[in-house]
Design a protein around this motif. Structure first.
Motif, PDB file in Angstrom:
ATOM      1  N   TYR A   1       1.114  -1.539   0.023  1.00 41.07           N
ATOM      2  CA  TYR A   1       0.159   0.068  -0.395  1.00 41.07           C
ATOM      3  C   TYR A   1       0.790   1.504  -0.142  1.00 41.07           C
TER       4      TYR A   1
ATOM      5  N   LEU B   1      -8.618   3.727  -4.970  1.00 38.07           N
ATOM      6  CA  LEU B   1      -8.945   3.455  -4.759  1.00 38.07           C
ATOM      7  C   LEU B   1      -8.102   2.976  -6.560  1.00 38.07           C
TER       8      LEU B   1
ATOM      9  N   GLU C   1      -7.516  -3.921   7.524  1.00 37.35           N
ATOM     10  CA  GLU C   1      -8.468  -4.402   6.850  1.00 37.35           C
ATOM     11  C   GLU C   1      -8.331  -4.785   5.232  1.00 37.35           C
ATOM     12  N   ARG C   2      -7.787  -4.554   4.672  1.00 35.22           N
ATOM     13  CA  ARG C   2      -6.864  -4.757   3.961  1.00 35.22           C
ATOM     14  C   ARG C   2      -7.781  -4.788   3.049  1.00 35.22           C
ATOM     15  N   PRO C   3      -8.603  -3.362   2.635  1.00 39.03           N
ATOM     16  CA  PRO C   3      -9.419  -3.370   1.227  1.00 39.03           C
ATOM     17  C   PRO C   3      -8.510  -3.477  -0.441  1.00 39.03           C
ATOM     18  N   ALA C   4      -9.170  -3.712  -1.093  1.00 42.99           N
ATOM     19  CA  ALA C   4      -8.545  -3.766  -2.315  1.00 42.99           C
ATOM     20  C   ALA C   4      -8.254  -2.215  -2.993  1.00 42.99           C
ATOM     21  N   ALA C   5      -7.218  -1.181  -2.968  1.00 36.30           N
ATOM     22  CA  ALA C   5      -6.788  -0.229  -2.676  1.00 36.30           C
ATOM     23  C   ALA C   5      -5.760  -0.207  -3.215  1.00 36.30           C
TER      24      ALA C   5
ATOM     25  N   PHE D   1     -12.002   7.684   3.832  1.00 33.76           N
ATOM     26  CA  PHE D   1     -12.160   6.670   5.230  1.00 33.76           C
ATOM     27  C   PHE D   1     -11.119   7.036   6.237  1.00 33.76           C
TER      28      PHE D   1
ATOM     29  N   LEU E   1      -5.359   0.433   8.073  1.00 35.03           N
ATOM     30  CA  LEU E   1      -5.711  -0.272   6.711  1.00 35.03           C
ATOM     31  C   LEU E   1      -5.486  -1.910   6.374  1.00 35.03           C
TER      32      LEU E   1
ATOM     33  N   LEU F   1      -9.354   6.358   0.920  1.00 33.34           N
ATOM     34  CA  LEU F   1      -9.015   5.572   0.532  1.00 33.34           C
ATOM     35  C   LEU F   1      -8.876   5.808  -0.812  1.00 33.34           C
TER      36      LEU F   1
END
Length: 157
Positions: free
Chosen positions: A90, A142, A107-111, A150, A104, A140
């Motif tokens: 990231y 994307l 949660e490990r979002p696709a970003a 965020f 972050l 955040l």
């Protein structure tokens, strides 16, 4: 007797594999942060201290320009700040609070990562002796440059 032993062995192996997966899923995210900054940025050093105080280990790379670091990973120029961090794939652009980075990583979002554009007063590394604090948002970022809020900071009560 032999069939019972095989069932017990299979059951034990299944439990062991299941426990191994759980241990891996609960592994603590990395706290190794690479920071890219220009040679003359003092507020970057203050942000690095903030991150170290929060338990991150940092490696600092000084570059004449950070544009290639950001663009190679998809961070839009409109969100650019004075330093860029890289942690677990990231990007962390600007004066992002440590607690937002911790969230972050949990949660490990696709970003692409997080950004705090415009160097707001009162953000980590941008503190003033008078204690001035501007409201700001951590975005955040994307894929393809879209953003969403965020976290919000220094909001009026």
């Amino acid at each position: 007797m032999k069939p019972i032993w095989n069932r017990r062995l299979l059951l034990g192996a299944t439990v062991l594999v299941g426990m191994t997966g759980t241990a891996c899923a609960q592994a603590r995210p990395s706290r190794n942060l690479t920071v890219f900054k220009t040679p003359t940025c003092a507020c970057c050093d203050a942000w690095i201290r903030h991150m170290r105080d929060a338990g991150f280990s940092t490696t600092i790379t000084i570059l004449p320009s950070l544009q290639s670091v950001r663009s190679s990973r998809g961070m839009p120029d409109a969100l650019a700040s004075c330093h860029t961090g890289l942690i677990d794939g990231y990007l962390v652009e600007g004066h992002v609070p440590a607690q937002d980075v911790i969230r972050l990583l949990a949660e490990r979002p696709a970003a692409i990562g997080l950004a705090v554009p415009a160097m707001p007063l009162g953000s980590p590394g941008m503190e003033t002796p008078q204690g001035h604090r501007e409201p700001y948002e951590t975005l955040l970022v994307l894929r393809f440059g879209a953003t969403r809020v965020f976290a919000r900071h220094n909001q009026p009560a």
